[in-house]
Design an enzyme around this catalytic site. Sequence first.
Site, PDB file in Angstrom:
ATOM      1  N   ASP A  21       0.815  -1.215   0.000  1.00  0.00           N
ATOM      2  CA  ASP A  21       0.000   0.000   0.000  1.00  0.00           C
ATOM      3  C   ASP A  21       0.846   1.261   0.000  1.00  0.00           C
ATOM      4  O   ASP A  21       2.073   1.212   0.161  1.00  0.00           O
ATOM      5  CB  ASP A  21      -0.966  -0.004   1.206  1.00  0.00           C
ATOM      6  CG  ASP A  21      -0.305  -0.464   2.501  1.00  0.00           C
ATOM      7  OD1 ASP A  21       0.938  -0.393   2.599  1.00  0.00           O
ATOM      8  OD2 ASP A  21      -1.027  -0.899   3.408  1.00  0.00           O
ATOM      9  N   ASN A  35      -7.284  -2.771  14.519  1.00  0.00           N
ATOM     10  CA  ASN A  35      -8.680  -3.101  14.165  1.00  0.00           C
ATOM     11  C   ASN A  35      -8.758  -4.359  13.288  1.00  0.00           C
ATOM     12  O   ASN A  35      -9.812  -4.653  12.745  1.00  0.00           O
ATOM     13  CB  ASN A  35      -9.327  -1.907  13.444  1.00  0.00           C
ATOM     14  CG  ASN A  35      -8.657  -1.570  12.123  1.00  0.00           C
ATOM     15  OD1 ASN A  35      -7.700  -2.239  11.710  1.00  0.00           O
ATOM     16  ND2 ASN A  35      -9.141  -0.537  11.445  1.00  0.00           N
ATOM     17  N   HIS A  44      -7.066  -4.853  10.451  1.00  0.00           N
ATOM     18  CA  HIS A  44      -6.834  -4.647   9.008  1.00  0.00           C
ATOM     19  C   HIS A  44      -5.554  -5.329   8.550  1.00  0.00           C
ATOM     20  O   HIS A  44      -4.626  -5.531   9.325  1.00  0.00           O
ATOM     21  CB  HIS A  44      -6.873  -3.155   8.623  1.00  0.00           C
ATOM     22  CG  HIS A  44      -5.675  -2.346   9.002  1.00  0.00           C
ATOM     23  ND1 HIS A  44      -5.718  -0.968   9.076  1.00  0.00           N
ATOM     24  CD2 HIS A  44      -4.400  -2.670   9.333  1.00  0.00           C
ATOM     25  CE1 HIS A  44      -4.530  -0.516   9.409  1.00  0.00           C
ATOM     26  NE2 HIS A  44      -3.717  -1.522   9.583  1.00  0.00           N
ATOM     27  N   GLU A  98      -9.575  -2.179   5.519  1.00  0.00           N
ATOM     28  CA  GLU A  98     -10.159  -1.894   6.821  1.00  0.00           C
ATOM     29  C   GLU A  98     -11.362  -2.825   7.048  1.00  0.00           C
ATOM     30  O   GLU A  98     -11.832  -3.475   6.101  1.00  0.00           O
ATOM     31  CB  GLU A  98     -10.615  -0.421   6.862  1.00  0.00           C
ATOM     32  CG  GLU A  98      -9.493   0.594   6.617  1.00  0.00           C
ATOM     33  CD  GLU A  98      -8.521   0.749   7.802  1.00  0.00           C
ATOM     34  OE1 GLU A  98      -8.405  -0.179   8.627  1.00  0.00           O
ATOM     35  OE2 GLU A  98      -7.866   1.807   7.879  1.00  0.00           O
TER      36      GLU A  98
HETATM   37  P1  PGA Z   1       2.473  -1.354  12.695  1.00  0.00           P
HETATM   38  O1  PGA Z   1       1.274  -1.293  11.657  1.00  0.00           O
HETATM   39  O2  PGA Z   1       3.394  -2.446  12.198  1.00  0.00           O
HETATM   40  O3  PGA Z   1       3.140  -0.018  12.658  1.00  0.00           O
HETATM   41  O4  PGA Z   1       1.897  -1.716  14.030  1.00  0.00           O
HETATM   42  C1  PGA Z   1       0.678  -2.486  11.248  1.00  0.00           C
HETATM   43  C2  PGA Z   1      -0.526  -2.218  10.361  1.00  0.00           C
HETATM   44  O5  PGA Z   1      -1.253  -1.234  10.596  1.00  0.00           O
HETATM   45  O6  PGA Z   1      -0.766  -3.010   9.445  1.00  0.00           O
END
Ligand code: PGA
Length: 250
Positions: free
Chosen positions: A67, A136, A138, A143
């Site tokens: 992404d 959450n 995702h 999402e």
């Molecule tokens: P993070 O993000 O590795 O910074 O915890 C993970 C994500 O949101 O997929």
Amino acid sequence: MEVLLFETYEEMSRYAGRMIGDRMKAKPNLVLGLATGSTPLGTYKELIRLHREEGLDFSKVVTFNLDEYLGIAPTHDQSYRYFMDTNLFNHINIKKANTHLPDGKAKDPAKFCLEYEKAIKSAGGIDFQVLGIGGNGHIAFNEPGSPRSSRTRVVNLDEETIKDNSRFFAAVAEVPRQALSLGMATIMEAREVILLANKANKADAIVRSVEGPATEQVPASILQGHPRATFLVEKEAAAKLKGKYRKVRA
Ligand code: PGA
């Protein structure tokens, strides 16, 4: 899905780095799906170490990132291109032309997304996908509520994700509200998937993904239906799991 438990973040990261290294030795032109965020940093450190100290060769490897923020230029220090260059690509012998990320400044983002899907297909599909997980649930920027059939597209970020990511920006108002993200169907087509999780703030998302029902409301739970998915989970992120899983020392 298989779940592996690790005492520490370092052990989880070493194990993940070695898994990738092993797949590269078996297939030097591996098509690798990569993720940004704080979670995979240790894995990338291990890959850099394997390259420097053990000669792990990235010269034929092709990468696709999950992404990118919409509206952010590749030169912006919060762009995912900048993250990948500074945390991995600049330190290994990968050809930059073989590294792909969605273009946050694409003139026609919808068209760009179709082309990104095509580029993955013409590279032969993703052999090995690395994922983190949001608080959450995702995966990439899919999402809660993202359809199983979704493909690379423009997505709106959840308020929770915007808040989570605001730590990297001067103010919440500066966090982009949209992104380009690989879809759920695209991720499910990867031949092998690993999902990494550490820290207590991921414990809810992990227990819901592993032991809850497979539902679009918890995108990572959809991986329960993937034929070759492994969750690598550090102790704190595993704290709410009730089942018995294999403990690994690395
Ligand atoms: P993070 O993000 O590795 O910074 O915890 C993970 C994500 O949101 O997929």
